[in-house]
Design a protein around this motif. Structure first.
Motif, PDB file in Angstrom:
ATOM      1  N   LYS A   1      15.083 -32.595 -27.277  1.00  7.92           N
ATOM      2  CA  LYS A   1      14.612 -33.951 -26.988  1.00  7.92           C
ATOM      3  C   LYS A   1      13.221 -34.181 -27.565  1.00  7.92           C
ATOM      4  O   LYS A   1      12.944 -35.230 -28.176  1.00  7.92           O
ATOM      5  CB  LYS A   1      14.599 -34.162 -25.472  1.00  7.92           C
ATOM      6  CG  LYS A   1      14.013 -35.492 -25.015  1.00  7.92           C
ATOM      7  CD  LYS A   1      14.915 -36.656 -25.326  1.00  7.92           C
ATOM      8  CE  LYS A   1      14.378 -37.944 -24.702  1.00  7.92           C
ATOM      9  NZ  LYS A   1      15.260 -39.108 -24.940  1.00  7.92           N
ATOM     10  N   ALA A   2      12.340 -33.191 -27.410  1.00  2.46           N
ATOM     11  CA  ALA A   2      10.976 -33.316 -27.926  1.00  2.46           C
ATOM     12  C   ALA A   2      10.942 -33.403 -29.445  1.00  2.46           C
ATOM     13  O   ALA A   2      10.000 -33.983 -30.022  1.00  2.46           O
ATOM     14  CB  ALA A   2      10.129 -32.133 -27.447  1.00  2.46           C
ATOM     15  N   GLN A   3      11.958 -32.831 -30.105  1.00  4.24           N
ATOM     16  CA  GLN A   3      12.030 -32.885 -31.559  1.00  4.24           C
ATOM     17  C   GLN A   3      12.605 -34.210 -32.057  1.00  4.24           C
ATOM     18  O   GLN A   3      12.771 -34.396 -33.270  1.00  4.24           O
ATOM     19  CB  GLN A   3      12.888 -31.730 -32.078  1.00  4.24           C
ATOM     20  CG  GLN A   3      12.280 -30.352 -31.848  1.00  4.24           C
ATOM     21  CD  GLN A   3      10.932 -30.205 -32.528  1.00  4.24           C
ATOM     22  OE1 GLN A   3      10.805 -30.415 -33.726  1.00  4.24           O
ATOM     23  NE2 GLN A   3       9.913 -29.865 -31.747  1.00  4.24           N
ATOM     24  N   GLY A   4      12.906 -35.114 -31.155  1.00  2.00           N
ATOM     25  CA  GLY A   4      13.372 -36.443 -31.550  1.00  2.00           C
ATOM     26  C   GLY A   4      14.878 -36.604 -31.611  1.00  2.00           C
ATOM     27  O   GLY A   4      15.364 -37.623 -32.126  1.00  2.00           O
ATOM     28  N   LEU A   5      15.632 -35.627 -31.103  1.00  2.01           N
ATOM     29  CA  LEU A   5      17.079 -35.727 -31.138  1.00  2.01           C
ATOM     30  C   LEU A   5      17.553 -36.921 -30.318  1.00  2.01           C
ATOM     31  O   LEU A   5      17.120 -37.131 -29.187  1.00  2.01           O
ATOM     32  CB  LEU A   5      17.708 -34.441 -30.590  1.00  2.01           C
ATOM     33  CG  LEU A   5      19.234 -34.392 -30.541  1.00  2.01           C
ATOM     34  CD1 LEU A   5      19.813 -34.504 -31.945  1.00  2.01           C
ATOM     35  CD2 LEU A   5      19.710 -33.118 -29.865  1.00  2.01           C
TER      36      LEU A   5
END
Length: 300
Positions: free
Chosen positions: A146-150
């Motif tokens: 989630k933090a990686q923008g998924l």
């Protein structure tokens, strides 16, 4: 379970026996195995425990001995009182924090902190209360993804157990379609009860969870609701290898696959199967002896 057999051996010996168990396709499903270290201060001293609903005879003892490449260790046999040992083993579980998640049994209070996602998961006959290293590792990896923008619009949790990973995905991507499945029919009632406890909506629409009983990806509902942006599977290394082609087919180009339930020593085989299915490694973490893999399908 009314009988238990216990054997002690070095960690590598027990891990090899667990791998052999996964590869034994004719294994008696009544014999349930577990491997663990004897004590925290003795990480290389392990025990293999086997539970049976009947008194073990020559056949059962031979099956256990066959898991060992060399001379099998001696198994101590004991009769147990009539208790649900799977549930009992999960009693008094301590809460865990993994990534953005706090998971606890009803015996412990919820934590209300900004950004923290809290789940109450009672001990049950289904796997996935959060305390096992594989489940906690998946929660941490989902937080990282989630933090990686998924962005996830459609996800599936294969071998869902308690439903925890499906709940976690819906909490991170609340508008997604979500499907959960397990080969064990007992998980249906468990997931539905946990959904009520955690105010997770059940249903076929966006932001809701649909539950079914399925063997791997072999189910019309799983096929009809795909393809998926994200598939999660916290099961065992053997099934992960076998299911890799199905996972690859069920993902959209560029889709994501979260795998767990494999020992670090089994990672090479799982990754090799995924590569053949058009999946490459995006990230990995190791929690104890267990690997958690984030794989991604090639776009072309």
């Amino acid at each position: 379970m009314s009988w238990k057999l216990t054997a002690f051996a070095p960690r590598l010996v027990i891990e090899a026996a667990l791998v052999a168990h996964e590869d034994a396709f004719d294994w008696d499903p009544d014999i349930v195995l577990s491997g663990s270290e004897v004590a925290e201060d003795k990480p290389d001293d392990w025990q293999l425990e086997a539970w049976l609903p009947r008194k073990p005879g020559r056949t059962e003892k031979a099956a256990l001995a066959a898991l060992f490449a060399g001379t099998a260790p001696k198994f101590a046999v004991e009769k147990l009182p009539d208790t649900d040992w799977l549930v009992a083993s999960q009693q008094d579980l301590q809460p865990i924090r993994a990534g953005r998640f706090h998971v606890h049994t009803p015996d412990h209070p919820a934590i209300r902190e900004p950004g923290l996602l809290d789940f109450t998961i009672p001990a049950s006959q289904a796997f996935g209360t959060g305390q096992h290293a594989t489940t906690a590792g998946c929660l941490a990896m989902l937080t990282h993804m989630k933090a990686q923008g998924l962005v996830v619009r459609n996800c599936a949790d294969i071998g869902t157990g308690t439903g925890l990973l499906a709940f976690a995905a819906l909490s991170l991507w609340p508008g997604a379609l979500a499907t959960a499945s397990d080969i064990d029919a007992v998980c249906v009632d468990v997931v539905e009860a946990n959904a009520r406890t955690n105010d997770m909506p059940m249903g076929p629409g966006p932001g809701e969870l649909t539950m079914t009983v399925a063997d791997g990806m072999n189910h019309r509902l799983l096929a009809a609701r795909g393809p998926y942006d994200l598939i999660m599977a916290n099961i065992l290394a053997g099934p992960l290898v076998s299911l890799a082609p199905d996972f690859g087919t069920a993902l959209v180009p560029g889709g994501h696959l979260l795998l767990a339930g494999l020992l670090e020593t089994q990672e090479r085989a799982v990754r090799a199967a995924c590569r053949k299915a058009g999946l490459r490694l995006a990230a990995r973490l190791v929690n104890g002896d267990w690997s958690i893999l984030w794989m991604r399908k090639r776009r072309r």
